[in-house]
Write a protein that holds these residues in place. Sequence first.
Motif, PDB file in Angstrom:
ATOM      1  N   LEU A 181       0.818  -1.216   0.000  1.00 27.95           N
ATOM      2  CA  LEU A 181       0.000   0.000   0.000  1.00 27.95           C
ATOM      3  C   LEU A 181       0.853   1.269   0.000  1.00 27.95           C
ATOM      4  CD1 LEU A 181      -2.815  -0.773   2.607  1.00 27.95           C
ATOM      5  CD2 LEU A 181      -3.094  -0.434   0.155  1.00 27.95           C
ATOM      6  N   ASP A 185      -1.399   6.125  -4.581  1.00 31.75           N
ATOM      7  CA  ASP A 185      -2.480   5.300  -5.108  1.00 31.75           C
ATOM      8  C   ASP A 185      -2.467   5.390  -6.627  1.00 31.75           C
ATOM      9  OD1 ASP A 185      -4.854   3.928  -5.494  1.00 31.75           O
ATOM     10  OD2 ASP A 185      -5.999   5.797  -5.424  1.00 31.75           O
ATOM     11  N   THR A 188      -5.711   7.425  -8.127  1.00 30.21           N
ATOM     12  CA  THR A 188      -6.005   8.825  -7.814  1.00 30.21           C
ATOM     13  C   THR A 188      -4.770   9.646  -7.487  1.00 30.21           C
ATOM     14  OG1 THR A 188      -6.278   8.352  -5.476  1.00 30.21           O
ATOM     15  CG2 THR A 188      -8.239   8.182  -6.839  1.00 30.21           C
ATOM     16  N   ARG A 192      -0.376   7.311   0.299  1.00 30.99           N
ATOM     17  CA  ARG A 192      -0.806   6.391   1.352  1.00 30.99           C
ATOM     18  C   ARG A 192       0.415   5.880   2.103  1.00 30.99           C
ATOM     19  NH1 ARG A 192      -5.321   2.661  -1.517  1.00 30.99           N
ATOM     20  NH2 ARG A 192      -3.522   1.920  -2.664  1.00 30.99           N
ATOM     21  N   ARG A 451     -11.119  -2.361  -8.027  1.00 26.21           N
ATOM     22  CA  ARG A 451     -11.749  -1.068  -8.231  1.00 26.21           C
ATOM     23  C   ARG A 451     -12.261  -0.928  -9.654  1.00 26.21           C
ATOM     24  NH1 ARG A 451      -7.425   2.589  -5.069  1.00 26.21           N
ATOM     25  NH2 ARG A 451      -8.444   4.352  -6.044  1.00 26.21           N
TER      26      ARG A 451
ATOM     27  N   MET B  56      -6.962  10.544   5.583  1.00 26.21           N
ATOM     28  CA  MET B  56      -6.662  10.894   4.197  1.00 26.21           C
ATOM     29  C   MET B  56      -7.543  12.052   3.734  1.00 26.21           C
ATOM     30  SD  MET B  56      -6.413   7.802   1.538  1.00 26.21           S
ATOM     31  CE  MET B  56      -5.169   6.703   2.166  1.00 26.21           C
ATOM     32  N   ASP B  57      -6.980  12.931   2.906  1.00 30.13           N
ATOM     33  CA  ASP B  57      -7.806  13.980   2.300  1.00 30.13           C
ATOM     34  C   ASP B  57      -8.909  13.328   1.487  1.00 30.13           C
ATOM     35  OD1 ASP B  57      -6.162  15.878   3.306  1.00 30.13           O
ATOM     36  OD2 ASP B  57      -4.900  15.990   1.525  1.00 30.13           O
ATOM     37  N   PHE B  60      -9.886  14.072  -3.234  1.00 28.42           N
ATOM     38  CA  PHE B  60      -9.199  13.561  -4.424  1.00 28.42           C
ATOM     39  C   PHE B  60     -10.203  13.342  -5.552  1.00 28.42           C
ATOM     40  CE2 PHE B  60      -9.515  10.426  -0.999  1.00 28.42           C
ATOM     41  CZ  PHE B  60     -10.619   9.745  -1.432  1.00 28.42           C
ATOM     42  N   GLN B  62     -11.901  11.197  -7.451  1.00 31.81           N
ATOM     43  CA  GLN B  62     -12.165   9.766  -7.377  1.00 31.81           C
ATOM     44  C   GLN B  62     -12.800   9.263  -8.662  1.00 31.81           C
ATOM     45  OE1 GLN B  62     -13.709   8.465  -3.658  1.00 31.81           O
ATOM     46  NE2 GLN B  62     -14.897   6.843  -4.579  1.00 31.81           N
ATOM     47  N   ARG B  63     -12.266   8.135  -9.131  1.00 30.24           N
ATOM     48  CA  ARG B  63     -12.897   7.488 -10.272  1.00 30.24           C
ATOM     49  C   ARG B  63     -13.526   6.200  -9.787  1.00 30.24           C
ATOM     50  NH1 ARG B  63      -9.133   6.277 -14.882  1.00 30.24           N
ATOM     51  NH2 ARG B  63      -7.532   6.127 -13.301  1.00 30.24           N
ATOM     52  N   PRO B  65     -16.653   3.885  -7.776  1.00 33.71           N
ATOM     53  CA  PRO B  65     -17.250   3.919  -6.444  1.00 33.71           C
ATOM     54  C   PRO B  65     -16.256   3.617  -5.319  1.00 33.71           C
ATOM     55  CG  PRO B  65     -17.873   1.920  -7.602  1.00 33.71           C
ATOM     56  CD  PRO B  65     -17.095   2.737  -8.569  1.00 33.71           C
ATOM     57  N   VAL B  66     -15.136   2.989  -5.635  1.00 35.39           N
ATOM     58  CA  VAL B  66     -14.193   2.626  -4.581  1.00 35.39           C
ATOM     59  C   VAL B  66     -13.002   3.565  -4.629  1.00 35.39           C
ATOM     60  CG1 VAL B  66     -12.820   0.786  -3.590  1.00 35.39           C
ATOM     61  CG2 VAL B  66     -14.895   0.240  -4.847  1.00 35.39           C
ATOM     62  N   GLY B  67     -12.774   4.278  -3.558  1.00 31.48           N
ATOM     63  CA  GLY B  67     -11.685   5.234  -3.515  1.00 31.48           C
ATOM     64  C   GLY B  67     -10.414   4.636  -2.952  1.00 31.48           C
ATOM     65  N   PRO B  68      -9.410   5.464  -2.736  1.00 29.54           N
ATOM     66  CA  PRO B  68      -8.128   4.962  -2.219  1.00 29.54           C
ATOM     67  C   PRO B  68      -8.175   4.584  -0.751  1.00 29.54           C
ATOM     68  CG  PRO B  68      -8.041   7.335  -2.543  1.00 29.54           C
ATOM     69  CD  PRO B  68      -9.354   6.886  -3.092  1.00 29.54           C
ATOM     70  N   VAL B  71      -9.450  -0.061   0.456  1.00 30.55           N
ATOM     71  CA  VAL B  71      -8.581  -1.224   0.677  1.00 30.55           C
ATOM     72  C   VAL B  71      -7.725  -1.054   1.935  1.00 30.55           C
ATOM     73  CG1 VAL B  71      -6.699  -2.572  -0.306  1.00 30.55           C
ATOM     74  CG2 VAL B  71      -8.642  -1.945  -1.719  1.00 30.55           C
ATOM     75  N   PRO B  72      -7.124   0.135   2.171  1.00 30.45           N
ATOM     76  CA  PRO B  72      -6.389   0.279   3.432  1.00 30.45           C
ATOM     77  C   PRO B  72      -7.254   0.029   4.660  1.00 30.45           C
ATOM     78  CG  PRO B  72      -5.829   2.067   1.969  1.00 30.45           C
ATOM     79  CD  PRO B  72      -6.916   1.300   1.294  1.00 30.45           C
TER      80      PRO B  72
END
Lengths: 495, 189
Positions: A181, A185, A188, A192, A451, B56-57, B60, B62-63, B65-68, B71-72
């Motif tokens: 990780l 990212d 975007t 991270r 994703r 996290m900010d 961003f 986002q593209r 439905p699932v953002g960065p 997963v974290p």
Amino acid sequence: MDSLSSLLDGFGTALSPVNLLWAAVGVLLGTAIGVLPGIGPAMAVALLLPVTYGLDPTAAFIMFAGIYYGGMFGGSTTSILLNTPGETAAVVAAMEGHPMARSGRGAQALAAAAIGHFAGGMIGTCLLVFLAPTVADLAVDIGAPDYFAIMVLAFIAVTSVLGSSRIRGFASLLIGLTIGLVGLDQMTGQQRLTFGSLQLADGIDVVIVAVGLFAIGEALWVALHLRRRPDEPIPVGRPWLGKAELRRTWKPWLRGPAIGFPFGAIPAGGAEIPTFLSYVTEKRLSKHRDEFGKGAIEGVAGPESAASASAAGTLVSMLTLGLPTTAVAAVMLAAFQQYGIQPGPLLFEREPDLVWGLIASLFIAMVMLLVLNLPLAPVWAKLLRIPRPYLYAGILFFAAVGAYAVGGEPLDLVILLIIGLLGLLMRRYGLPVLPAVIGVILGPGAEQQLRRALQISDGSMSGLVDTPFSVTVYVVIALILCWPLAKRLVPGRVR
Amino acid sequence: MTDSHADTNTDTANNTANKTDTGTGLRAFLRGRSELGVCALLLAIGVLVLTDALTMDTDFAQRGPVGPRTVPIVVGVALLVVAVLLAVDVLRGGKGEAEGGEDIDLAAPGDWRTVLLLAGVFLANAFLIDPLGFPISGALLFWGSAYALGSRAFHRDPLIAAVLSTVTFFVFDRLLAVPLPGGPLMEVL
């Protein structure tokens, strides 16, 4: 046959003088590494990743394949003469091979093992030639949900089938995913786990992780418990087989691949299970059952053949699906990523020269290995006398070279040491290393595919299971999760 | 991590002796359970990952439905769960098997001095490689590591180290086109 003509083209690639040279380098290194205690083929390939930065990919993979197969040949020499197998694949070879060596039949044991590897590797590679294109064709139009399913399969398989404790496997996998990780990212550009550091924003290079966990971790772990007086290898002459032994070994040689190849191809964790199954089979079928445990040659011939065939099987799933089932395959996958090549069904269309050159070089490597190992086994056995301080100092030395070569950053060496200490800790507390490496290598890709798949389905979870292929893979995952029953067939970890 | 290291010297012997009541209270309890340090480490990593994800900010681009963050968050929660499950396993008497190998003698107590020496030598190389150049820092790394591992051939070891380091430098830097810093020595030559 289509694949036959492709294979002929592949021989054209592999037989070029430069590639022959790399194949020779690979098998020599591989055999040496297999014989040397403390270094496994996965560590070797990881250490050599930076060497190949200046090479073209075909040459690099021809060398890696030589190391992979050579490591198997060399590994059985160690377990027969020393009774302390370094690679899991060679555990079974020690069970019959070492008693043979002690009773003065070491030469025959070495011959049975070397020819077993040759037979298993040849048959396995032939199966690879005919099966891989078919698998690739079947899987050719797989999309994001399917890739994600395959990667989940790799995660589950590597944590559940290998090792003695699932929870420790998962802990290791999660450590790997966390390391994966770190950085920006991919979709975007969000930072991270970088903590504002510019260098961490690039992520931690897979080479650093693989070298840290496999090489530094292993060297430090050995240093912690170094055997002060290494075992003396049993002296041995030139390997040979008499007629009576040939009569006993030819059937096990041919039976081995039937067990080894499928187990290598499915994500059941490489050579450990098939070598043991082959051993049990040979014991059951043998007319000399009373000799088992005291040095039965069938118990060397069958499992060794199965081990090499499973290596070929591993390559099927690695090349056609991008699914690594062993540590070596995982590191080779990382090497593909370094070159920007994505192993998978399209590999055969996009990089036919590379794939078929690689496959053809396997046949060449096998012949070279037989020639190298049959007459020269006593020479290789001399490597077992290397002073241990030099051996492990050398591993640390080359690990430093490799990590520095990645980016010319001294900071990478510090990160390497930290990951190495992590590797030491993992070995100390029985966390398997492989899941962490697979997590680092496949984690970022898996997130991206997940994703992408959810983007296509607009966030609906059904987007992950809307293809027959992905459903099949999830069924397989469910089966693996119920696997522990079958695992009882395998004896307690021999290591 | 360090406190788990402290008692590993004794716990190998202790495991086989099946925990005789040597200490009192907490110390006796932790003895032979240094694996709980692994749980603590996993817990710490999990908290770290979750904190990073949650702070996290959110502005961003986002593209999908699932953002960065997704997963974290999943990985972080899983780390916490595994840390707890592992702790339960350890408290119930579960034990991670230490890895064996050709040159490994698990019966011997852990030799942390060697490991610390090796780590020190390795770290020294990281700091010396740029100012001194690879041929010198690499030779020091090899010699230092061999010394730490018990080699005491004071004539042979430095020679091997120097030859290995110089040959490696030329093979990588010149033959394989993998650049390594030459340092002042190579500028003189």
